[in-house]
Design a protein around this motif. Structure first.
Motif, PDB file in Angstrom:
ATOM      1  N   ILE A   1      26.644  -8.068  42.679  1.00  0.00           N
ATOM      2  CA  ILE A   1      26.076  -6.714  42.654  1.00  0.00           C
ATOM      3  C   ILE A   1      25.873  -6.204  44.082  1.00  0.00           C
ATOM      4  CG2 ILE A   1      24.004  -5.377  42.074  1.00  0.00           C
ATOM      5  CD1 ILE A   1      23.842  -7.124  39.505  1.00  0.00           C
ATOM      6  N   GLU A   2      25.382  -7.058  44.961  1.00  0.00           N
ATOM      7  CA  GLU A   2      25.219  -6.663  46.368  1.00  0.00           C
ATOM      8  C   GLU A   2      26.564  -6.304  46.985  1.00  0.00           C
ATOM      9  OE1 GLU A   2      23.207 -10.088  47.959  1.00  0.00           O
ATOM     10  OE2 GLU A   2      21.263  -9.446  47.163  1.00  0.00           O
ATOM     11  N   ALA A   3      27.606  -7.051  46.632  1.00  0.00           N
ATOM     12  CA  ALA A   3      28.940  -6.754  47.155  1.00  0.00           C
ATOM     13  C   ALA A   3      29.442  -5.417  46.609  1.00  0.00           C
ATOM     14  CB  ALA A   3      29.914  -7.883  46.812  1.00  0.00           C
ATOM     15  N   LEU A   4      29.179  -5.138  45.343  1.00  0.00           N
ATOM     16  CA  LEU A   4      29.589  -3.857  44.770  1.00  0.00           C
ATOM     17  C   LEU A   4      28.875  -2.700  45.476  1.00  0.00           C
ATOM     18  CD1 LEU A   4      31.203  -2.297  42.632  1.00  0.00           C
ATOM     19  CD2 LEU A   4      29.251  -2.592  41.090  1.00  0.00           C
ATOM     20  N   ALA A   5      27.591  -2.866  45.747  1.00  0.00           N
ATOM     21  CA  ALA A   5      26.845  -1.837  46.481  1.00  0.00           C
ATOM     22  C   ALA A   5      27.435  -1.654  47.878  1.00  0.00           C
ATOM     23  CB  ALA A   5      25.365  -2.217  46.568  1.00  0.00           C
ATOM     24  N   ALA A   6      27.783  -2.763  48.528  1.00  0.00           N
ATOM     25  CA  ALA A   6      28.400  -2.686  49.860  1.00  0.00           C
ATOM     26  C   ALA A   6      29.767  -2.017  49.785  1.00  0.00           C
ATOM     27  CB  ALA A   6      28.523  -4.092  50.465  1.00  0.00           C
ATOM     28  N   TRP A   7      30.530  -2.308  48.739  1.00  0.00           N
ATOM     29  CA  TRP A   7      31.854  -1.685  48.581  1.00  0.00           C
ATOM     30  C   TRP A   7      31.692  -0.163  48.484  1.00  0.00           C
ATOM     31  CZ3 TRP A   7      34.911   1.605  45.998  1.00  0.00           C
ATOM     32  CH2 TRP A   7      36.298   1.498  46.193  1.00  0.00           C
ATOM     33  N   CYS A   8      30.748   0.277  47.669  1.00  0.00           N
ATOM     34  CA  CYS A   8      30.515   1.720  47.505  1.00  0.00           C
ATOM     35  C   CYS A   8      30.101   2.364  48.831  1.00  0.00           C
ATOM     36  CB  CYS A   8      29.470   1.977  46.424  1.00  0.00           C
ATOM     37  SG  CYS A   8      30.019   1.539  44.764  1.00  0.00           S
TER      38      CYS A   8
ATOM     39  N   PHE B   1      25.119   4.036  43.578  1.00  0.00           N
ATOM     40  CA  PHE B   1      25.477   2.625  43.426  1.00  0.00           C
ATOM     41  C   PHE B   1      25.227   1.828  44.705  1.00  0.00           C
ATOM     42  CE2 PHE B   1      28.884   3.558  39.948  1.00  0.00           C
ATOM     43  CZ  PHE B   1      27.888   3.935  39.071  1.00  0.00           C
ATOM     44  N   THR B   2      25.121   2.504  45.837  1.00  0.00           N
ATOM     45  CA  THR B   2      24.832   1.771  47.082  1.00  0.00           C
ATOM     46  C   THR B   2      23.442   1.141  47.045  1.00  0.00           C
ATOM     47  OG1 THR B   2      23.967   3.702  48.275  1.00  0.00           O
ATOM     48  CG2 THR B   2      26.347   3.269  48.468  1.00  0.00           C
ATOM     49  N   ASN B   3      22.613   1.604  46.123  1.00  0.00           N
ATOM     50  CA  ASN B   3      21.262   1.068  45.975  1.00  0.00           C
ATOM     51  C   ASN B   3      21.155   0.046  44.852  1.00  0.00           C
ATOM     52  OD1 ASN B   3      20.156   2.758  48.017  1.00  0.00           O
ATOM     53  ND2 ASN B   3      20.199   4.449  46.570  1.00  0.00           N
ATOM     54  N   ALA B   4      22.289  -0.340  44.273  1.00  0.00           N
ATOM     55  CA  ALA B   4      22.259  -1.271  43.135  1.00  0.00           C
ATOM     56  C   ALA B   4      21.628  -2.592  43.551  1.00  0.00           C
ATOM     57  CB  ALA B   4      23.679  -1.509  42.619  1.00  0.00           C
ATOM     58  N   GLY B   5      20.864  -3.151  42.652  1.00  0.00           N
ATOM     59  CA  GLY B   5      20.208  -4.420  42.912  1.00  0.00           C
ATOM     60  C   GLY B   5      20.074  -5.227  41.631  1.00  0.00           C
TER      61      GLY B   5
ATOM     62  N   ALA C   1      26.833  -5.065  32.052  1.00  0.00           N
ATOM     63  CA  ALA C   1      26.550  -3.845  32.816  1.00  0.00           C
ATOM     64  C   ALA C   1      27.299  -3.869  34.150  1.00  0.00           C
ATOM     65  CB  ALA C   1      25.048  -3.701  33.046  1.00  0.00           C
ATOM     66  N   TYR C   2      27.341  -5.034  34.790  1.00  0.00           N
ATOM     67  CA  TYR C   2      28.070  -5.168  36.048  1.00  0.00           C
ATOM     68  C   TYR C   2      29.559  -4.879  35.830  1.00  0.00           C
ATOM     69  CZ  TYR C   2      30.474  -7.353  39.955  1.00  0.00           C
ATOM     70  OH  TYR C   2      31.318  -7.590  41.013  1.00  0.00           O
ATOM     71  N   VAL C   3      30.137  -5.437  34.787  1.00  0.00           N
ATOM     72  CA  VAL C   3      31.561  -5.212  34.496  1.00  0.00           C
ATOM     73  C   VAL C   3      31.825  -3.719  34.296  1.00  0.00           C
ATOM     74  CG1 VAL C   3      33.380  -5.626  32.781  1.00  0.00           C
ATOM     75  CG2 VAL C   3      31.969  -7.531  33.591  1.00  0.00           C
ATOM     76  N   GLU C   4      30.922  -3.029  33.607  1.00  0.00           N
ATOM     77  CA  GLU C   4      31.077  -1.581  33.403  1.00  0.00           C
ATOM     78  C   GLU C   4      30.991  -0.824  34.725  1.00  0.00           C
ATOM     79  OE1 GLU C   4      28.637   0.149  30.333  1.00  0.00           O
ATOM     80  OE2 GLU C   4      29.072  -1.514  28.970  1.00  0.00           O
ATOM     81  N   LEU C   5      30.082  -1.227  35.598  1.00  0.00           N
ATOM     82  CA  LEU C   5      29.976  -0.574  36.908  1.00  0.00           C
ATOM     83  C   LEU C   5      31.244  -0.771  37.731  1.00  0.00           C
ATOM     84  CD1 LEU C   5      26.325  -1.267  38.145  1.00  0.00           C
ATOM     85  CD2 LEU C   5      27.332   0.921  37.506  1.00  0.00           C
ATOM     86  N   VAL C   6      31.779  -1.976  37.731  1.00  0.00           N
ATOM     87  CA  VAL C   6      33.019  -2.243  38.475  1.00  0.00           C
ATOM     88  C   VAL C   6      34.147  -1.379  37.927  1.00  0.00           C
ATOM     89  CG1 VAL C   6      34.786  -3.976  39.014  1.00  0.00           C
ATOM     90  CG2 VAL C   6      32.363  -4.570  39.193  1.00  0.00           C
ATOM     91  N   GLU C   7      34.237  -1.265  36.616  1.00  0.00           N
ATOM     92  CA  GLU C   7      35.286  -0.432  36.008  1.00  0.00           C
ATOM     93  C   GLU C   7      35.098   1.032  36.407  1.00  0.00           C
ATOM     94  OE1 GLU C   7      38.608   0.789  33.778  1.00  0.00           O
ATOM     95  OE2 GLU C   7      38.043  -1.113  34.691  1.00  0.00           O
ATOM     96  N   TYR C   8      33.851   1.501  36.410  1.00  0.00           N
ATOM     97  CA  TYR C   8      33.589   2.877  36.828  1.00  0.00           C
ATOM     98  C   TYR C   8      34.025   3.089  38.275  1.00  0.00           C
ATOM     99  CZ  TYR C   8      31.278   7.291  37.737  1.00  0.00           C
ATOM    100  OH  TYR C   8      31.044   8.598  38.080  1.00  0.00           O
ATOM    101  N   VAL C   9      33.680   2.155  39.145  1.00  0.00           N
ATOM    102  CA  VAL C   9      34.035   2.265  40.566  1.00  0.00           C
ATOM    103  C   VAL C   9      35.552   2.240  40.732  1.00  0.00           C
ATOM    104  CG1 VAL C   9      33.907   1.050  42.782  1.00  0.00           C
ATOM    105  CG2 VAL C   9      31.842   1.384  41.427  1.00  0.00           C
ATOM    106  N   ARG C  10      36.208   1.393  39.982  1.00  0.00           N
ATOM    107  CA  ARG C  10      37.671   1.295  40.048  1.00  0.00           C
ATOM    108  C   ARG C  10      38.319   2.646  39.733  1.00  0.00           C
ATOM    109  NH1 ARG C  10      42.118   0.612  37.095  1.00  0.00           N
ATOM    110  NH2 ARG C  10      41.120   0.880  35.077  1.00  0.00           N
TER     111      ARG C  10
END
Length: 193
Positions: A103-110, A142-146, A159-168
């Motif tokens: 999740i921290e990596a996804l926030a960093a990616w965003c 999403f940069t604030n995701a925790g 929920a994480y999988v859904e967020l990654v799909e949304y970001v994709r």
């Protein structure tokens, strides 16, 4: 880290390569910045070594294979973002990395994506579609995701999988907003009714 990166960089290989030059941001941030930059870069593929130099002490310690791998990463990101097959994936750590770290990596990616998007040219928000504006707001959120670990692990993972799909999908939407595809000879002709 492999010697040749023939199959492209995975998350851990990118992390190792960035450590060589004391790159200060997370690998996910780097990949997000690369993808955001590709959305507005004057030419594609954007040479990813330029991003390394921006966030590193020195890119001098990158050998030829590492430079080649970064150039290939930029080229493959551009190709994936342009693909009509929707094959783009944000480069993120995978299991068995703990969900909190992912999740921290996804926030960093965003955060990296938004940085890359805004660092090359001024964006006129008034010219963006409503969908693109809303997507950029979502990515900023999403940069604030925790992760606090108090929820059901299966629900949190879903929920994480859904967020990654949304970001994709969001990254591809933004890419197309800034770099619309030219009609190809394979595209059916448009008709007016």
């Amino acid at each position: 880290m492999t010697d040749t990166f023939e199959d492209g960089l995975d998350y851990q290989e990118l992390a190792s390569l960035l450590r060589l030059v004391n790159y200060t941001e997370a690998p996910a941030h780097f990949h997000g910045a690369l993808c955001g930059t590709l959305c507005t870069a004057a030419s594609a593929p954007f040479d990813a070594t330029a991003l390394v130099m921006e966030g590193a002490d020195s890119a001098a310690s990158l050998d030829g294979n590492s430079r080649s791998a970064l150039k290939q990463l930029g080229a493959s990101c551009a190709a994936d973002l342009m693909s009509t097959d929707m094959v783009f994936e944000p480069l993120l750590p995978t299991e068995p990395v703990p969900l909190k770290s992912r999740i921290e990596a996804l926030a960093a990616w965003c955060g990296g994506f938004l940085y890359g998007l805004s660092s090359r040219q001024k964006i006129d928000m008034g010219k963006l579609s409503d969908e693109a504006k809303e997507t950029l707001k979502d990515l900023a959120q999403f940069t604030n995701a925790g992760f606090d670990g108090s929820g059901d692990p299966e629900v949190e993972e879903a929920a994480y999988v859904e967020l990654v799909e949304y970001v994709r999908v969001a990254a591809q939407l933004i890419f197309l907003e800034f770099r619309p595809r030219s009609p190809s000879v394979d595209d059916p002709p448009s008709t007016v009714h």
